[in-house]
Design an enzyme around this catalytic site. Structure first.
Site, short mmCIF file in Angstrom:
data_model
loop_
_atom_site.label_atom_id
_atom_site.label_comp_id
_atom_site.label_asym_id
_atom_site.label_seq_id
_atom_site.Cartn_x
_atom_site.Cartn_y
_atom_site.Cartn_z
N GLU A 49 0.90 -1.29 0.10
CA GLU A 49 -0.11 -0.09 -0.07
C GLU A 49 0.88 1.16 -0.01
OE1 GLU A 49 -3.73 1.83 2.71
OE2 GLU A 49 -2.73 0.13 3.34
N LYS A 136 -8.74 3.92 -3.26
CA LYS A 136 -9.31 3.18 -2.01
C LYS A 136 -10.65 3.81 -2.02
CE LYS A 136 -8.09 1.62 2.46
NZ LYS A 136 -6.78 1.65 3.53
N CYS A 170 -5.84 -2.83 1.76
CA CYS A 170 -5.73 -3.14 3.07
C CYS A 170 -7.22 -3.45 3.39
CB CYS A 170 -5.40 -1.79 4.04
SG CYS A 170 -5.04 -1.89 5.57
#
Length: 317
Positions: A49, A136, A170
């Protein structure tokens, strides 16, 4: 038949540290790891990430309204990546030279402005073309001070010569709606990207295995867990007292990259023997195993009844 079903593939999961808050040096490290994986005949490599120029981990350990948090954000914005730009061109050139696909995590900034960052994954084909980007969906916890909600929609995949490659960032890997959306693309490989640490008391390794063993079974695919390593520069930047420095030093010793098969079996583990330094974790996999799995469980097809559940979404249509 999916191209990846009738062939062997070599997967690569990065567990390394970026050069914290250095876009140029972190990009060069990405290039180096891509070329290394290419020399080792990998078909795809996944990165952690926000690897360029590093995860804003101070959100897990520092107050966010006072120094040094404000100055760290200013530095991060200055070193964030515009898409497209010189960094994406450099990464694409490395993929083309190595003949490998890549999913790379970056901090993306809105070009030509003085504000707004996103937590973004870049998808590169073997020829170096930037095929897609995924931002995200929802920043997690303290990330909401750093990153805006994603604007790239539900798609988070690319089509390669061996089939679909998907990626989530994540905690998104545990999002049931995201899982179903990705599953409809029938990924052969999924890249799950993770930071180097959570807040004290949380374990990136435990979370990554918890979510992606289930995810590999839900999607019926192979999962690359790419987990960052704490960089010395991060410790210098936000290890502001003995307690925080001690925590970061302990986290720096940990390794968490894994590759997981469709039954939730760990096929390669960077924390195992020989996993004490920065490295790329490899696994060779057989795409035919995905067909065997979906003979029993195909949640995007024969083993689901979406029409039964559709009424739950009427208010959003």
């Amino acid at each position: 038949m999916l191209p990846g079903v009738n062939r062997l593939l070599k997967l690569a999961a990065v567990q390394a540290s970026p050069v914290f808050l250095s876009k140029k040096s972190s990009t060069e490290k990405v290039r180096s790891l891509i070329l290394e994986a290419g020399k080792n005949k990998a078909d795809i490599i996944g990165f952690p990430e926000t690897f360029i120029p590093g995860y804003p981990g101070w959100v897990e350990v520092l107050p966010l309204a006072t120094e040094p948090a404000t100055s760290l954000f200013t530095r991060l914005f200055a070193e964030a990546v515009e898409v497209p730009g010189p960094e994406t061109e450099a990464i694409g050139a490395a993929c083309a030279e190595a003949g490998i696909c890549a999913v790379v995590g970056i901090n993306e900034k809105r070009g030509g402005t003085t504000g707004t960052l996103w937590n973004t994954q870049l998808f590169f084909g073997r020829d170096g073309e930037l095929l897609h980007k995924h931002q995200k969906f929802v920043p997690t916890k303290g990330e909401r001070v750093i990153h805006a909600p994603g604007t790239t929609g539900s798609k988070c995949s690319m089509v390669t010569d061996f089939g679909c490659v998907s990626s989530l960032i994540c905690g998104e890997n545990g999002n049931p709606l995201a899982q179903y959306c990705v599953g409809l693309e029938y990924p052969v490989v999924h890249v799950a990207s993770w930071p180097s640490h959570f807040a004290p008391g949380g374990s990136v390794r435990d979370a990554s295995l918890l979510y992606t063993k289930a995810l590999a079974s839900s999607l019926g695919c192979f999962v690359i867990n790419s987990v960052a390593v704490v960089d010395e520069g991060a410790i210098l930047a936000y290890g502001v007292n003995e307690e925080v420095r001690g925590f970061l030093e302990k986290e720096r010793e940990k390794r968490g990259a894994t590759i997981v098969g469709p039954w939730g079996v760990v096929l390669a583990d960077g924390a195992g023997e020989g996993g004490n330094g920065e490295e790329i974790v490899y696994a060779e996999v057989d795409g035919e195993e995905l067909v065997r799995f979906k003979y029993v469980l195909d949640y995007a097809g024969h083993y689901n009844r979406p029409e039964i559940f559709a009424h739950h979404f009427k208010e959003f249509l």
